[in-house]
Design an enzyme around this catalytic site. Structure first.
Site, PDB file in Angstrom:
ATOM      1  N   GLY A   1       0.829  -1.207   0.000  1.00  0.00           N
ATOM      2  CA  GLY A   1       0.000   0.000   0.000  1.00  0.00           C
ATOM      3  C   GLY A   1       0.866   1.260   0.000  1.00  0.00           C
TER       4      GLY A   1
ATOM      5  N   THR B   1      -0.033   5.241  -1.808  1.00  0.00           N
ATOM      6  CA  THR B   1      -0.926   6.315  -1.341  1.00  0.00           C
ATOM      7  C   THR B   1      -0.751   6.551   0.165  1.00  0.00           C
TER       8      THR B   1
ATOM      9  N   LEU C   1      -0.464   6.965   4.023  1.00  0.00           N
ATOM     10  CA  LEU C   1       0.611   6.767   5.004  1.00  0.00           C
ATOM     11  C   LEU C   1       1.742   5.920   4.420  1.00  0.00           C
TER      12      LEU C   1
ATOM     13  N   ARG D   1      -4.545 -10.263  -1.166  1.00  0.00           N
ATOM     14  CA  ARG D   1      -5.528 -11.295  -0.821  1.00  0.00           C
ATOM     15  C   ARG D   1      -5.214 -12.618  -1.510  1.00  0.00           C
TER      16      ARG D   1
ATOM     17  N   TYR E   1      -8.350   1.009  17.577  1.00  0.00           N
ATOM     18  CA  TYR E   1      -9.503   0.189  17.974  1.00  0.00           C
ATOM     19  C   TYR E   1      -9.238  -1.308  17.766  1.00  0.00           C
TER      20      TYR E   1
ATOM     21  N   ARG F   1     -13.742   6.941   3.303  1.00  0.00           N
ATOM     22  CA  ARG F   1     -14.525   5.745   3.633  1.00  0.00           C
ATOM     23  C   ARG F   1     -15.038   5.735   5.069  1.00  0.00           C
TER      24      ARG F   1
HETATM   25  C1  LIG Z   1     -17.664   8.905  14.728  1.00  0.00           C
HETATM   26  C2  LIG Z   1     -17.062   8.859  13.341  1.00  0.00           C
HETATM   27  C3  LIG Z   1     -15.626   9.215  13.392  1.00  0.00           C
HETATM   28  C4  LIG Z   1     -15.075   9.565  12.027  1.00  0.00           C
HETATM   29  C5  LIG Z   1     -13.630   9.818  12.187  1.00  0.00           C
HETATM   30  C6  LIG Z   1     -12.964  10.459  10.997  1.00  0.00           C
HETATM   31  C7  LIG Z   1     -11.867   9.643  10.388  1.00  0.00           C
HETATM   32  C8  LIG Z   1     -11.021   8.917  11.386  1.00  0.00           C
HETATM   33  C9  LIG Z   1      -9.915   8.154  10.745  1.00  0.00           C
HETATM   34  C10 LIG Z   1      -9.422   7.104  11.671  1.00  0.00           C
HETATM   35  C11 LIG Z   1      -9.043   5.908  10.875  1.00  0.00           C
HETATM   36  C12 LIG Z   1      -8.905   4.711  11.666  1.00  0.00           C
HETATM   37  C13 LIG Z   1      -8.653   3.511  11.092  1.00  0.00           C
HETATM   38  C14 LIG Z   1      -8.474   3.350   9.672  1.00  0.00           C
HETATM   39  C15 LIG Z   1      -8.297   2.130   9.135  1.00  0.00           C
HETATM   40  C16 LIG Z   1      -8.169   1.935   7.688  1.00  0.00           C
HETATM   41  O1  LIG Z   1      -7.970   0.826   7.259  1.00  0.00           O
HETATM   42  S1  LIG Z   1      -8.271   3.286   6.642  1.00  0.00           S
HETATM   43  C17 LIG Z   1      -7.831   2.681   5.025  1.00  0.00           C
HETATM   44  C18 LIG Z   1      -8.973   2.777   4.133  1.00  0.00           C
HETATM   45  N1  LIG Z   1      -8.507   2.523   2.778  1.00  0.00           N
HETATM   46  C19 LIG Z   1      -9.117   1.673   1.970  1.00  0.00           C
HETATM   47  O2  LIG Z   1     -10.121   1.073   2.295  1.00  0.00           O
HETATM   48  C20 LIG Z   1      -8.489   1.512   0.617  1.00  0.00           C
HETATM   49  C21 LIG Z   1      -8.895   0.260  -0.120  1.00  0.00           C
HETATM   50  N2  LIG Z   1     -10.333   0.099  -0.172  1.00  0.00           N
HETATM   51  C22 LIG Z   1     -11.024  -0.412  -1.254  1.00  0.00           C
HETATM   52  O3  LIG Z   1     -10.465  -0.758  -2.254  1.00  0.00           O
HETATM   53  C23 LIG Z   1     -12.531  -0.581  -1.128  1.00  0.00           C
HETATM   54  O4  LIG Z   1     -13.044   0.413  -0.300  1.00  0.00           O
HETATM   55  C24 LIG Z   1     -12.898  -1.981  -0.550  1.00  0.00           C
HETATM   56  C25 LIG Z   1     -14.423  -2.100  -0.493  1.00  0.00           C
HETATM   57  C26 LIG Z   1     -12.322  -2.219   0.833  1.00  0.00           C
HETATM   58  C27 LIG Z   1     -12.371  -3.112  -1.430  1.00  0.00           C
HETATM   59  O5  LIG Z   1     -12.665  -2.914  -2.774  1.00  0.00           O
HETATM   60  P1  LIG Z   1     -13.110  -4.159  -3.731  1.00  0.00           P
HETATM   61  O6  LIG Z   1     -12.249  -5.306  -3.548  1.00  0.00           O
HETATM   62  O7  LIG Z   1     -13.261  -3.586  -5.119  1.00  0.00           O
HETATM   63  O8  LIG Z   1     -14.519  -4.578  -3.127  1.00  0.00           O
HETATM   64  P2  LIG Z   1     -16.012  -4.341  -3.642  1.00  0.00           P
HETATM   65  O9  LIG Z   1     -16.260  -5.361  -4.696  1.00  0.00           O
HETATM   66  O10 LIG Z   1     -16.277  -2.930  -3.990  1.00  0.00           O
HETATM   67  O11 LIG Z   1     -16.843  -4.718  -2.319  1.00  0.00           O
HETATM   68  C28 LIG Z   1     -16.696  -5.974  -1.707  1.00  0.00           C
HETATM   69  C29 LIG Z   1     -17.931  -6.227  -0.834  1.00  0.00           C
HETATM   70  O12 LIG Z   1     -18.024  -5.203   0.141  1.00  0.00           O
HETATM   71  C30 LIG Z   1     -19.277  -4.492   0.017  1.00  0.00           C
HETATM   72  N3  LIG Z   1     -19.103  -3.084   0.319  1.00  0.00           N
HETATM   73  C31 LIG Z   1     -18.255  -2.239  -0.265  1.00  0.00           C
HETATM   74  N4  LIG Z   1     -18.384  -1.009   0.256  1.00  0.00           N
HETATM   75  C32 LIG Z   1     -19.347  -1.069   1.174  1.00  0.00           C
HETATM   76  C33 LIG Z   1     -19.962  -0.112   2.039  1.00  0.00           C
HETATM   77  N5  LIG Z   1     -19.577   1.161   2.071  1.00  0.00           N
HETATM   78  N6  LIG Z   1     -20.937  -0.534   2.873  1.00  0.00           N
HETATM   79  C34 LIG Z   1     -21.342  -1.844   2.874  1.00  0.00           C
HETATM   80  N7  LIG Z   1     -20.783  -2.809   2.072  1.00  0.00           N
HETATM   81  C35 LIG Z   1     -19.815  -2.405   1.235  1.00  0.00           C
HETATM   82  C36 LIG Z   1     -19.663  -4.706  -1.418  1.00  0.00           C
HETATM   83  O13 LIG Z   1     -21.050  -4.506  -1.626  1.00  0.00           O
HETATM   84  C37 LIG Z   1     -19.201  -6.134  -1.664  1.00  0.00           C
HETATM   85  O14 LIG Z   1     -20.097  -7.067  -1.090  1.00  0.00           O
HETATM   86  P3  LIG Z   1     -21.216  -7.805  -1.989  1.00  0.00           P
HETATM   87  O15 LIG Z   1     -20.483  -8.556  -3.061  1.00  0.00           O
HETATM   88  O16 LIG Z   1     -21.918  -8.702  -1.037  1.00  0.00           O
HETATM   89  O17 LIG Z   1     -22.103  -6.746  -2.546  1.00  0.00           O
HETATM   90  N1  LIG Z   2      -5.313   7.368   8.004  1.00  0.00           N
HETATM   91  C1  LIG Z   2      -5.687   7.048   9.244  1.00  0.00           C
HETATM   92  O1  LIG Z   2      -6.251   7.869   9.985  1.00  0.00           O
HETATM   93  C2  LIG Z   2      -5.412   5.678   9.758  1.00  0.00           C
HETATM   94  C3  LIG Z   2      -4.893   4.669   8.986  1.00  0.00           C
HETATM   95  N2  LIG Z   2      -4.639   3.443   9.533  1.00  0.00           N
HETATM   96  C4  LIG Z   2      -3.963   2.405   8.749  1.00  0.00           C
HETATM   97  O2  LIG Z   2      -2.925   2.980   8.002  1.00  0.00           O
HETATM   98  C5  LIG Z   2      -2.701   2.221   6.817  1.00  0.00           C
HETATM   99  C6  LIG Z   2      -2.707   3.139   5.622  1.00  0.00           C
HETATM  100  O3  LIG Z   2      -3.988   3.742   5.477  1.00  0.00           O
HETATM  101  P1  LIG Z   2      -4.189   5.118   4.699  1.00  0.00           P
HETATM  102  O4  LIG Z   2      -2.898   5.523   4.100  1.00  0.00           O
HETATM  103  O5  LIG Z   2      -4.885   6.030   5.577  1.00  0.00           O
HETATM  104  O6  LIG Z   2      -5.227   4.678   3.559  1.00  0.00           O
HETATM  105  P2  LIG Z   2      -5.040   4.356   2.012  1.00  0.00           P
HETATM  106  O7  LIG Z   2      -6.374   3.943   1.518  1.00  0.00           O
HETATM  107  O8  LIG Z   2      -4.339   5.461   1.319  1.00  0.00           O
HETATM  108  O9  LIG Z   2      -4.057   3.102   2.020  1.00  0.00           O
HETATM  109  C7  LIG Z   2      -4.450   1.776   1.853  1.00  0.00           C
HETATM  110  C8  LIG Z   2      -3.533   1.135   0.835  1.00  0.00           C
HETATM  111  O10 LIG Z   2      -3.791  -0.265   0.791  1.00  0.00           O
HETATM  112  C9  LIG Z   2      -3.723  -0.682  -0.548  1.00  0.00           C
HETATM  113  N3  LIG Z   2      -4.555  -1.878  -0.720  1.00  0.00           N
HETATM  114  C10 LIG Z   2      -5.891  -1.989  -0.482  1.00  0.00           C
HETATM  115  N4  LIG Z   2      -6.320  -3.213  -0.801  1.00  0.00           N
HETATM  116  C11 LIG Z   2      -5.237  -3.902  -1.228  1.00  0.00           C
HETATM  117  C12 LIG Z   2      -5.025  -5.223  -1.704  1.00  0.00           C
HETATM  118  N5  LIG Z   2      -6.039  -6.096  -1.797  1.00  0.00           N
HETATM  119  N6  LIG Z   2      -3.762  -5.595  -2.059  1.00  0.00           N
HETATM  120  C13 LIG Z   2      -2.742  -4.726  -1.968  1.00  0.00           C
HETATM  121  N7  LIG Z   2      -2.872  -3.461  -1.534  1.00  0.00           N
HETATM  122  C14 LIG Z   2      -4.101  -3.054  -1.176  1.00  0.00           C
HETATM  123  C15 LIG Z   2      -4.252   0.481  -1.375  1.00  0.00           C
HETATM  124  O11 LIG Z   2      -3.704   0.485  -2.691  1.00  0.00           O
HETATM  125  P3  LIG Z   2      -4.494  -0.092  -3.990  1.00  0.00           P
HETATM  126  O12 LIG Z   2      -5.849   0.529  -3.974  1.00  0.00           O
HETATM  127  O13 LIG Z   2      -3.600   0.296  -5.127  1.00  0.00           O
HETATM  128  O14 LIG Z   2      -4.539  -1.588  -3.813  1.00  0.00           O
HETATM  129  C16 LIG Z   2      -3.733   1.675  -0.580  1.00  0.00           C
HETATM  130  O15 LIG Z   2      -2.496   2.107  -1.100  1.00  0.00           O
HETATM  131  C17 LIG Z   2      -3.779   1.154   6.814  1.00  0.00           C
HETATM  132  O16 LIG Z   2      -3.275  -0.045   7.372  1.00  0.00           O
HETATM  133  C18 LIG Z   2      -4.842   1.715   7.728  1.00  0.00           C
HETATM  134  O17 LIG Z   2      -5.618   0.701   8.314  1.00  0.00           O
HETATM  135  C19 LIG Z   2      -4.906   3.162  10.836  1.00  0.00           C
HETATM  136  C20 LIG Z   2      -5.456   4.111  11.632  1.00  0.00           C
HETATM  137  C21 LIG Z   2      -5.716   5.453  11.181  1.00  0.00           C
END
Ligand SMILES: CCCCCCCCCCC/C=C\C=C\C(=O)SCCNC(=O)CCNC(=O)[C@H](O)C(C)(C)COP(=O)(O)OP(=O)(O)OC[C@H]1O[C@@H](n2cnc3c(N)ncnc32)[C@H](O)[C@@H]1OP(=O)(O)O
Ligand SMILES: NC(=O)C1=CN([C@@H]2O[C@H](COP(=O)(O)OP(=O)(O)OC[C@H]3O[C@@H](n4cnc5c(N)ncnc54)[C@H](OP(=O)(O)O)[C@@H]3O)[C@@H](O)[C@H]2O)C=CC1
Length: 333
Positions: free
Chosen positions: A64, A67, A69, A117, A197, A249
Site C-alpha cells: 500500500g 498512497t 501513510l 488477498r 480500535y 470511507r
Molecule cells: C464517529 C465517526 C468518526 C469519524 C472519524 C474520521 C476519520 C477517522 C480516521 C481514523 C481511521 C482509523 C482507522 C483506519 C483504518 C483503515 O484501514 S483506513 C484505510 C482505508 N482505505 C481503503 O479502504 C483503501 C482500499 N479500499 C477499497 O479498495 C474498497 O473500499 C474496498 C471495499 C475495501 C475493497 O474494494 P473491492 O475489492 O473492489 O470490493 P467491492 O467489490 O467494492 O466490495 C466488496 C464487498 O463489500 C461491500 N461493500 C463495499 N463497500 C461497502 C460499504 N460502504 N458498505 C457496505 N458494504 C460495502 C460490497 O457490496 C461487496 O459485497 P457484496 O459482493 O456482497 O455486494
Molecule cells: N489514516 C488514518 O487515519 C489511519 C490509517 N490506519 C492504517 O494505516 C494504513 C494506511 O492507510 P491510509 O494511508 O490512511 O489509507 P489508504 O487507503 O491510502 O491506504 C491503503 C492502501 O492499501 C492498498 N490496498 C488496499 N487493498 C489492497 C489489496 N487487496 N492488495 C494490496 N494493496 C491493497 C491500497 O492500494 P491499492 O488501492 O492500489 O490496492 C492503498 O495504497 C492502513 O493499514 C490503515 O488501516 C490506521 C489508523 C488510522
C-alpha cells in the site's frame, strides 16, 4: 452557636444548589475550554528524524506504498537511503508515486502490482522483488481496506473483503517473506500498521477491528517465535491522520471531523510525516532491541475516549469552585 453554623451551611447549600442548576445548564450548552485550541502546543515536524544514510544498503517493501501513510513511509525511507519496493493493486498509482519519490531522493523506488488477498500473487511479487533487489531488510504491512457500516448491513462478501485484505493479506506477505528469509538466513524488521480500535474493538468498523486485532496477535506471536531467525515484529496503532483513502470511507461527509479533533488531547490530527518518522525508527537498526512492541500513536485519543471522567474537561475554573464546595459540603453526611 449551633443554629448560626447550621444557618450558614443551609445558605451555602442553597447557593450551591442554584449554582449547580446554572452549571448543568451551561454544561449542556457545552461551555468551557475548546479542547482543539491545544494544538498550538504540539506543532508537527515534517523533516526526517534519523541521520541521513540510516537505510543505506537496505531494501524495504511497503505494501500500500502508493498512497497515504504508505507513501509517506516510502518517501522517508527512500530519503534515508533505502531502495524501496511498493506493492498494491493499482499499478498506475504505484508507478506515479515511485517516479515522484525516486526523482526527489535519488534512490530507486520499484512499483510491483500485487493483490495481497491472493497468496499466488504475493509469491509472484516476492519473486519479482528478489530479481530486482534481493530479499528485503524491512517489511511494512500497511495495505488495508475499510468502510463504516452498521454490522447488520454487512454481507458475507463485505466481511470477507476486509478480513482478506487486512488479516490474510498481512499473513500471506509475512509468511512468504519469512520463509524465504529464514531459508537465506537473513534477518529483517517486520512492521504492521493497525489502529487504536484493534485493542478496544469498535462498532461500525467491525470487520476492520476484528482483522486488525488478528494482525496484532500474529505479530506478537511471531515476535516470540522468529527472533531466533533474526526477525523483529512490531506494531504501530495510528490515530486519525488525514488521507483520502481513510477519510473518504470513514467520514465521507466530513461531519465527524471536528468532534474527532475535539477529543484528541493534542488538539489536532496526526500527519503522514510524523508516522513516517516513527515507522522509520522502528524499522531501523537504532531499534534493534525493539520486538513485540505495540506503539499507540494517536495524540492521546485512545485514553481520552477511555476515561469515564474525561468529559469534566469542559468544567471551567469557576464551575470547579462550585463543584468543590458541593463535594466538601458532603462532609459528615
Ligand atoms: C464517529 C465517526 C468518526 C469519524 C472519524 C474520521 C476519520 C477517522 C480516521 C481514523 C481511521 C482509523 C482507522 C483506519 C483504518 C483503515 O484501514 S483506513 C484505510 C482505508 N482505505 C481503503 O479502504 C483503501 C482500499 N479500499 C477499497 O479498495 C474498497 O473500499 C474496498 C471495499 C475495501 C475493497 O474494494 P473491492 O475489492 O473492489 O470490493 P467491492 O467489490 O467494492 O466490495 C466488496 C464487498 O463489500 C461491500 N461493500 C463495499 N463497500 C461497502 C460499504 N460502504 N458498505 C457496505 N458494504 C460495502 C460490497 O457490496 C461487496 O459485497 P457484496 O459482493 O456482497 O455486494
Ligand atoms: N489514516 C488514518 O487515519 C489511519 C490509517 N490506519 C492504517 O494505516 C494504513 C494506511 O492507510 P491510509 O494511508 O490512511 O489509507 P489508504 O487507503 O491510502 O491506504 C491503503 C492502501 O492499501 C492498498 N490496498 C488496499 N487493498 C489492497 C489489496 N487487496 N492488495 C494490496 N494493496 C491493497 C491500497 O492500494 P491499492 O488501492 O492500489 O490496492 C492503498 O495504497 C492502513 O493499514 C490503515 O488501516 C490506521 C489508523 C488510522
Amino acid at each position: 452557636m449551633a443554629a448560626r453554623v447550621l444557618g450558614r451551611a443551609g445558605r451555602l447549600a442553597a447557593v450551591v444548589r442554584s449554582s449547580a442548576v446554572r452549571l448543568q445548564l451551561r454544561l449542556h450548552g457545552s461551555a468551557g475550554l475548546r479542547f482543539g485550541s491545544q494544538a498550538s502546543f504540539f506543532p508537527p515536524l515534517g523533516d526526517a528524524m534519523l541521520p541521513s544514510g540510516s537505510f543505506n544498503n537496505h531494501v524495504a517493501l511497503i505494501t500500500g506504498g502508493g498512497t497515504g501513510l504508505g507513501r509517506a513511509m516510502t518517501a522517508t525511507l527512500s530519503q534515508l537511503g533505502a531502495q524501496c519496493i511498493i506493492a498494491s493493486r493499482k499499478l498506475d498509482i504505484l508507478q506515479r508515486t515511485a517516479e515522484e519519490i525516486s526523482s526527489q531522493t535519488g534512490n530507486k523506488v520499484h512499483a510491483v502490482q500485487c493483490d495481497v488477498r491472493d497468496p499466488q500473487a504475493v509469491s509472484q511479487c516476492v519473486d519479482q522483488m528478489e530479481a530486482l533487489t534481493g530479499l528485503p531488510d524491512v517489511i511494512i504491512n500497511n495495505a488495508a481496506g475499510n468502510f463504516v457500516c452498521p454490522s447488520e448491513r454487512l454481507s458475507p462478501n463485505a466481511w470477507k473483503t476486509i478480513t482478506d485484505i487486512v488479516l490474510n493479506g498481512t499473513a500471506f506477505v509475512t509468511l512468504e517473506l519469512g520463509k524465504r528469509l529464514i531459508q537465506n538466513q537473513k534477518g529483517a524488521s517486520f512492521l504492521a500498521i493497525t489502529t487504536i480500535y484493534a485493542e478496544s474493538g469498535s462498532g461500525f468498523v467491525v470487520p476492520s477491528a476484528s482483522a486488525k486485532a488478528g494482525v496484532e496477535a500474529l505479530y506478537k506471536s511471531l515476535a516470540a517465535e522468529w527472533g531466533r531467525y533474526g526477525h523483529r515484529f512490531n506494531i504501530i496503532q495510528p490515530g486519525p491522520i488525514r488521507t483520502k483513502g481513510a477519510f473518504s470511507r470513514l467520514d465521507p461527509t466530513g461531519a465527524f471531523e471536528k468532534a474527532t479533533i475535539d477529543r484528541i488531547p493534542t488538539g489536532r490530527l496526526g500527519t503522514p510525516a510524523e508516522i513516517a518518522n516513527l515507522a522509520a525508527y522502528v524499522s531501523s537498526n537504532y531499534a534493534s532491541w525493539m520486538s513485540g512492541a505495540v506503539i499507540r500513536f494517536d495524540g492521546g485519543e485512545y485514553v481520552s475516549l477511555a476515561g469515564e471522567f474525561n468529559e469534566l474537561r469542559s468544567v471551567t475554573p469557576d464551575q470547579w469552585k462550585i463543584l468543590e464546595a458541593m463535594i466538601r459540603n458532603t462532609k459528615g453526611s
